[in-house]
Design a protein around this motif. Structure first.
Motif, PDB file in Angstrom:
ATOM      1  N   PHE A 155      58.279  38.878  60.182  1.00  0.00           N
ATOM      2  CA  PHE A 155      57.463  37.691  59.891  1.00  0.00           C
ATOM      3  C   PHE A 155      57.658  37.248  58.446  1.00  0.00           C
ATOM      4  CE2 PHE A 155      53.332  35.709  58.748  1.00  0.00           C
ATOM      5  CZ  PHE A 155      53.276  34.733  59.723  1.00  0.00           C
ATOM      6  N   VAL A 156      57.942  35.960  58.255  1.00  0.00           N
ATOM      7  CA  VAL A 156      57.960  35.370  56.919  1.00  0.00           C
ATOM      8  C   VAL A 156      56.535  34.990  56.562  1.00  0.00           C
ATOM      9  CG1 VAL A 156      58.808  33.462  55.504  1.00  0.00           C
ATOM     10  CG2 VAL A 156      60.305  34.512  57.222  1.00  0.00           C
ATOM     11  N   ASP A 157      56.074  35.415  55.387  1.00  0.00           N
ATOM     12  CA  ASP A 157      54.703  35.133  54.957  1.00  0.00           C
ATOM     13  C   ASP A 157      54.384  33.652  55.144  1.00  0.00           C
ATOM     14  OD1 ASP A 157      52.540  34.340  52.955  1.00  0.00           O
ATOM     15  OD2 ASP A 157      52.487  36.513  52.774  1.00  0.00           O
ATOM     16  N   VAL A 158      53.163  33.371  55.570  1.00  0.00           N
ATOM     17  CA  VAL A 158      52.781  32.009  55.940  1.00  0.00           C
ATOM     18  C   VAL A 158      52.910  31.044  54.769  1.00  0.00           C
ATOM     19  CG1 VAL A 158      50.315  32.352  55.486  1.00  0.00           C
ATOM     20  CG2 VAL A 158      51.043  30.670  57.201  1.00  0.00           C
ATOM     21  N   GLU A 159      52.689  31.502  53.537  1.00  0.00           N
ATOM     22  CA  GLU A 159      52.828  30.611  52.371  1.00  0.00           C
ATOM     23  C   GLU A 159      54.282  30.171  52.198  1.00  0.00           C
ATOM     24  OE1 GLU A 159      51.173  32.091  48.796  1.00  0.00           O
ATOM     25  OE2 GLU A 159      49.175  32.466  49.643  1.00  0.00           O
ATOM     26  N   GLN A 160      55.209  31.079  52.433  1.00  0.00           N
ATOM     27  CA  GLN A 160      56.627  30.740  52.307  1.00  0.00           C
ATOM     28  C   GLN A 160      57.064  29.829  53.456  1.00  0.00           C
ATOM     29  OE1 GLN A 160      55.428  33.727  51.137  1.00  0.00           O
ATOM     30  NE2 GLN A 160      55.936  32.893  49.121  1.00  0.00           N
ATOM     31  N   GLN A 161      56.484  30.023  54.634  1.00  0.00           N
ATOM     32  CA  GLN A 161      56.787  29.114  55.744  1.00  0.00           C
ATOM     33  C   GLN A 161      56.336  27.693  55.423  1.00  0.00           C
ATOM     34  OE1 GLN A 161      56.275  30.335  59.923  1.00  0.00           O
ATOM     35  NE2 GLN A 161      55.356  32.230  59.131  1.00  0.00           N
ATOM     36  N   TYR A 162      55.156  27.579  54.809  1.00  0.00           N
ATOM     37  CA  TYR A 162      54.673  26.243  54.449  1.00  0.00           C
ATOM     38  C   TYR A 162      55.566  25.623  53.365  1.00  0.00           C
ATOM     39  CZ  TYR A 162      51.866  22.495  52.510  1.00  0.00           C
ATOM     40  OH  TYR A 162      51.437  21.280  52.044  1.00  0.00           O
ATOM     41  N   ALA A 163      56.006  26.452  52.409  1.00  0.00           N
ATOM     42  CA  ALA A 163      56.889  25.940  51.359  1.00  0.00           C
ATOM     43  C   ALA A 163      58.174  25.379  51.969  1.00  0.00           C
ATOM     44  CB  ALA A 163      57.207  27.044  50.358  1.00  0.00           C
ATOM     45  N   SER A 164      58.717  26.073  52.960  1.00  0.00           N
ATOM     46  CA  SER A 164      59.918  25.578  53.640  1.00  0.00           C
ATOM     47  C   SER A 164      59.626  24.282  54.371  1.00  0.00           C
ATOM     48  CB  SER A 164      60.431  26.630  54.622  1.00  0.00           C
ATOM     49  OG  SER A 164      60.807  27.815  53.952  1.00  0.00           O
ATOM     50  N   LEU A 165      58.445  24.201  54.985  1.00  0.00           N
ATOM     51  CA  LEU A 165      58.054  22.986  55.691  1.00  0.00           C
ATOM     52  C   LEU A 165      57.926  21.815  54.722  1.00  0.00           C
ATOM     53  CD1 LEU A 165      57.097  21.803  58.465  1.00  0.00           C
ATOM     54  CD2 LEU A 165      54.767  22.393  57.760  1.00  0.00           C
ATOM     55  N   ALA A 166      57.477  22.106  53.496  1.00  0.00           N
ATOM     56  CA  ALA A 166      57.278  21.060  52.494  1.00  0.00           C
ATOM     57  C   ALA A 166      58.559  20.682  51.758  1.00  0.00           C
ATOM     58  CB  ALA A 166      56.217  21.516  51.491  1.00  0.00           C
ATOM     59  N   GLY A 167      59.681  21.352  52.080  1.00  0.00           N
ATOM     60  CA  GLY A 167      60.951  20.956  51.476  1.00  0.00           C
ATOM     61  C   GLY A 167      61.630  22.011  50.644  1.00  0.00           C
ATOM     62  N   ASP A 168      61.034  23.178  50.456  1.00  0.00           N
ATOM     63  CA  ASP A 168      61.662  24.262  49.703  1.00  0.00           C
ATOM     64  C   ASP A 168      62.881  24.764  50.491  1.00  0.00           C
ATOM     65  OD1 ASP A 168      62.378  26.558  48.336  1.00  0.00           O
ATOM     66  OD2 ASP A 168      60.318  27.244  48.028  1.00  0.00           O
ATOM     67  N   THR A 169      64.045  24.779  49.851  1.00  0.00           N
ATOM     68  CA  THR A 169      65.285  25.161  50.541  1.00  0.00           C
ATOM     69  C   THR A 169      65.615  26.643  50.386  1.00  0.00           C
ATOM     70  OG1 THR A 169      66.581  24.537  48.588  1.00  0.00           O
ATOM     71  CG2 THR A 169      66.247  22.846  50.289  1.00  0.00           C
ATOM     72  N   THR A 170      64.739  27.391  49.749  1.00  0.00           N
ATOM     73  CA  THR A 170      64.979  28.827  49.584  1.00  0.00           C
ATOM     74  C   THR A 170      65.033  29.512  50.945  1.00  0.00           C
ATOM     75  OG1 THR A 170      63.771  28.793  47.480  1.00  0.00           O
ATOM     76  CG2 THR A 170      64.152  30.950  48.493  1.00  0.00           C
ATOM     77  N   ASP A 171      65.993  30.419  51.104  1.00  0.00           N
ATOM     78  CA  ASP A 171      66.110  31.172  52.355  1.00  0.00           C
ATOM     79  C   ASP A 171      65.255  32.435  52.234  1.00  0.00           C
ATOM     80  OD1 ASP A 171      66.847  32.155  54.779  1.00  0.00           O
ATOM     81  OD2 ASP A 171      68.857  32.777  54.165  1.00  0.00           O
ATOM     82  N   TYR A 172      64.030  32.374  52.765  1.00  0.00           N
ATOM     83  CA  TYR A 172      63.098  33.489  52.613  1.00  0.00           C
ATOM     84  C   TYR A 172      63.368  34.571  53.652  1.00  0.00           C
ATOM     85  CZ  TYR A 172      60.354  30.555  49.475  1.00  0.00           C
ATOM     86  OH  TYR A 172      59.944  29.777  48.429  1.00  0.00           O
ATOM     87  N   ASP A 173      63.391  35.806  53.186  1.00  0.00           N
ATOM     88  CA  ASP A 173      63.557  36.938  54.083  1.00  0.00           C
ATOM     89  C   ASP A 173      62.260  37.211  54.840  1.00  0.00           C
ATOM     90  OD1 ASP A 173      66.120  37.255  53.175  1.00  0.00           O
ATOM     91  OD2 ASP A 173      65.622  38.877  51.771  1.00  0.00           O
ATOM     92  N   ALA A 174      62.415  37.786  56.006  1.00  0.00           N
ATOM     93  CA  ALA A 174      61.239  38.158  56.795  1.00  0.00           C
ATOM     94  C   ALA A 174      60.732  39.531  56.367  1.00  0.00           C
ATOM     95  CB  ALA A 174      61.584  38.173  58.280  1.00  0.00           C
ATOM     96  N   ILE A 175      59.419  39.668  56.397  1.00  0.00           N
ATOM     97  CA  ILE A 175      58.802  40.976  56.192  1.00  0.00           C
ATOM     98  C   ILE A 175      59.060  41.806  57.444  1.00  0.00           C
ATOM     99  CG2 ILE A 175      56.604  42.193  55.862  1.00  0.00           C
ATOM    100  CD1 ILE A 175      55.641  39.627  54.418  1.00  0.00           C
ATOM    101  N   GLU A 176      59.523  43.010  57.252  1.00  0.00           N
ATOM    102  CA  GLU A 176      59.922  43.844  58.383  1.00  0.00           C
ATOM    103  C   GLU A 176      58.738  44.166  59.292  1.00  0.00           C
ATOM    104  OE1 GLU A 176      62.139  48.157  59.212  1.00  0.00           O
ATOM    105  OE2 GLU A 176      61.536  47.543  57.178  1.00  0.00           O
ATOM    106  N   GLY A 177      58.970  44.037  60.588  1.00  0.00           N
ATOM    107  CA  GLY A 177      57.969  44.448  61.562  1.00  0.00           C
ATOM    108  C   GLY A 177      58.099  45.925  61.869  1.00  0.00           C
ATOM    109  N   GLY A 178      57.831  46.281  63.114  1.00  0.00           N
ATOM    110  CA  GLY A 178      57.932  47.687  63.484  1.00  0.00           C
ATOM    111  C   GLY A 178      56.872  48.054  64.499  1.00  0.00           C
TER     112      GLY A 178
END
Length: 728
Positions: free
Chosen positions: A445-468
């Motif tokens: 899961f990518v943290d919800v704040e980083q998902q919103y940043a991507s939605l708002a135009g941030d082009t950073t490729d955010y890594d997902a937090i590891e599940g398990g």
């Protein structure tokens, strides 16, 4: 006994023998006023309440209908009649409405409405028109496993088999208003058809309820619940069907299905002020017209269950239940820097196998297994903050959607054995064990704040937090005894253990990121597995019942090894602070004559947590205040009337946060007509001004540095209702 002496009471019992594994319970009332002459049967194994070492309460159809037809909202109805249950919220949510200070397991026909994601809409699940009775046991239960630390509420639905032979029709027509404006109205239409003939019985019902605005004692529209969503301007559909077939004298098959939808469609919204200016002031906040939102809050639920009973399965009774439940719970947008709303979906499939046997005249055994698989996912819809800001928060246009929480799969497997042994005609002992295994799988899961940043135009490729994945293995015990002082009185004591897994969705998937999008630190399964919480409970009880009086008094004590603590971002942590909750629960009903009776109930409760080696009052966001209800009732063949009052008492936590108590009075009355019955009601008869318990909790939970008036959900003012019902 003085109230100060209650701090010395450390007793508690765990109810364990009724409704094993949550399968349907059946109650048959006698003709006199002896409440404890009722016979409770689990899986066709009959047991009188006077033989049960538990605080047991059966809310009959007549009690439910008297309250519901008189305008008493369902959560308030339950709080009026269940001593250990907190007062209601008057919103869609039952958040913070605890039993004995802890969470309750809520079921419909034995199917749990609780999920791994702790969303509090279990009481937004059924129309009272479809309820035959409600079975209640207070306190934790080792036999039910997780989710039942405070008690069990099993809602039993109406079936065709409840009626006499032949075809039957039932209808409700109701209306309610405080006469404050044209928006202040509510109405209901409900119709059911049932038949019971030879081996086959069935029932089909459809109910529709429409609410308008709700107004406080000053005639102002109540602020909609911006946190857990409102019950104003809601259309509720509840469609239920059941069919049963007696295969033989000892075998029966029953199918039950429900479609429930409760959706909001409001033109009124909260006036946040231009640019959300009211959000950061101390100004009063009003409801205004002009609210525009395509997808408003709703609850959608589907349930399907099959029950098979064989009362002569190798000299024992076998009960098999297969079920599935799907629900989608949508919230209204909430402003917290961003403007967004979540939709959370849960799918559950499960089975329960229960066997009851009586190897000897003195020994009874109940044993079995259950299995449940749950899938959870959630999305977050974001809205244009500029459009919202210039429209005072009223016009909400979607700009995109992200995931809200990690997807979570949960598998639960359990086996149990319960034994009851009669040492004599008066003395019974019991003991039981339940082994529970739970396996939880968490998606990356990518943290919800980083998902919103991507939605708002941030082009950073955010890594997902590891599940398990993580597993929990627990063995829970209970042991107790019941002694009959005479035919009218019993005393009992019981010890039981409970276990719960906190809300995984609000724990995992949180993280901090580096500038390049890599994960700097996170809450993940491998590094920070979520700990479970174990609770030990003990109860000592006494009850007395005869033709004119029944009463029970219970002293209880429970101790948990850990505590769930909410964070500023609404995530949770599990900390090693112990929590103890203890008190007295009581109920009394006294028949002065066949027509006139009076009584009430109370729950005196203390909730404490141990921090830095010292015990102090538990946080006001979760602690249960003490409460008292009382009534006087007159019932004859043609007329009935009931005057009832409910009092919530003040509470102050260790940080001096207060919960302010309040009192309400309701008047209920009915008259039997030549055809059908009219029921009238006036709720909040004295037009008391108060702030609901959930509103006061929400101020501390969500308030912080923002305007606390955003969470000022006033109680509903004086309201009148009328209902006509007929059955033929």
């Amino acid at each position: 006994m003085k109230l100060s002496q209650l701090n010395q009471i450390k007793f508690m019992l765990n109810p364990i023998v009724i409704g094993m594994l949550g399968l349907s319970l059946h109650v048959q009332a006698q003709t006199d006023h002896n409440e404890y002459a009722m016979v409770v049967t689990a899986n066709r194994s009959a047991q009188s309440i006077s033989d049960i070492a538990a605080t047991v309460l059966v809310i009959e159809k007549e009690q439910i209908e008297e309250q519901a037809k008189s305008g008493v909202e369902f959560k308030d109805l339950l709080a009026n009649l269940i001593p250990s249950l907190d007062v209601g919220s008057q919103s869609r949510s039952n958040a913070g409405q605890n039993m004995r200070g802890r969470s309750a397991l809520v079921m419909i026909d034995g199917i749990s409405l609780n999920s791994s994601r702790a969303i509090s809409r279990q009481f937004d699940a059924i129309n009272p028109f479809n309820i035959a009775r409600i079975e209640v046991v207070s306190g934790a239960s080792a036999m039910y496993g997780g989710g039942s630390l405070g008690g069990i509420i099993n809602i039993i639905t109406k079936k065709g088999s409840d009626d006499e032979e032949g075809a039957h029709y039932e209808a409700w027509l109701g209306a309610q208003s405080g006469f404050n404006s044209s928006e202040d109205s509510q109405y209901q239409v409900a119709q059911a058809y049932s038949f019971n003939k030879e081996k086959l019985d069935a029932r089909l019902s459809i109910s529709y309820e429409k609410t308008g605005g709700m107004y406080d004692s000053n005639g102002d529209m109540i602020l909609q619940d911006s946190t857990q969503t409102s019950s104003q301007y809601v259309s509720q559909f509840d469609v239920m069907g059941s069919i049963g077939y007696d295969i033989s004298d000892t075998k029966r098959l029953e199918l039950t299905a429900q479609l429930y939808n409760s959706g909001q469609d409001s033109e009124y919204g909260i006036d946040y002020g231009y640019g959300y200016s009211n959000y950061f002031t101390t100004d009063e906040i009003d409801m205004v017209k002009g609210y525009e939102l395509d997808e408003q809050a709703k609850t959608t639920r589907y349930m399907l269950a099959a029950n098979y009973i064989d009362s002569k399965f190798y000299n024992q009774t076998m009960n098999i239940q297969l079920f599935t439940r799907y629900e989608s719970l949508r919230f209204n947008p909430f402003y917290a820097g961003t403007l967004s709303a979540s939709e959370q979906n849960t799918t559950v499939v499960g089975s329960k196998f229960v066997f009851t046997a009586k190897p000897t005249n003195k020994l009874s055994l109940v044993y079995g297994a259950d299995a449940e698989f749950e899938q959870f996912d959630a999305t977050q819809t974001y809205y244009d903050t500029t459009t919202a800001a210039i429209s005072n928060g009223l016009v909400l246009n979607s700009v995109g959607e992200t995931d809200r929480y990690p997807g979570i799969d949960t598998l639960s497997l359990a086996a149990f054995l319960q034994a009851d042994y009669d040492l004599s005609d008066a003395f019974n002992v019991h003991a039981g064990v339940r082994y529970q295994y739970s396996y939880i799988s968490v998606d990356d899961f990518v943290d919800v704040e980083q998902q919103y940043a991507s939605l708002a135009g941030d082009t950073t490729d955010y890594d997902a937090i590891e599940g398990g994945s993580n597993s929990y293995s627990n063995t829970l015990f209970n042991v107790g005894a019941l002694y009959k002082l005479n035919k009218q009185q019993q005393v009992w004591v019981n010890f039981s253990q409970g276990f719960e897994i906190p809300d995984s969705a609000k724990y995992y998937g949180q993280g901090d990121y580096n500038d390049d999008g890599s994960v700097a630190s996170s809450t993940n399964v491998s590094d920070n597995p979520l700990e479970g919480i174990k609770t030990n409970s003990i109860e000592l009880g006494w009850r007395l019942s005869n033709e004119s009086l029944y009463t029970q008094l219970t002293a209880y004590y429970s101790l948990s090894d850990k505590k769930i603590e909410a964070q500023d971002d609404y995530s949770i942590e599990v900390v090693d602070d112990k929590v103890r909750i203890y008190g007295l629960e009581a109920q009394l009903d006294y028949y002065l004559t066949d027509a006139l009776h009076a009584g009430g109930n109370f729950n005196y409760i203390m909730s404490e947590t141990k921090e830095d080696g010292k015990w102090g009052n538990l946080d006001a966001t979760s602690a249960s205040p003490s409460k008292l209800t009382a009534y006087i009732s007159w019932q004859q063949d043609l007329y009935n009337t009931r005057l009832q009052t409910s009092q919530m008492f003040d509470y102050t936590d260790a940080d001096d946060n207060d919960l302010e108590g309040y009192n309400t009075v309701d008047l209920l009355a009915g008259v039997q007509l030549p055809v059908g019955k009219l029921q009238f009601g006036i709720t909040n008869l004295l037009n008391t001004e108060y702030q609901t318990l959930w509103s006061q909790r929400a101020v501390y939970y969500y308030g912080g540095s923002v305007n606390e008036n955003l969470f000022n959900f006033e109680g509903q003012g004086r309201t009148y209702s009328v209902n006509y019902n007929v059955k033929f």
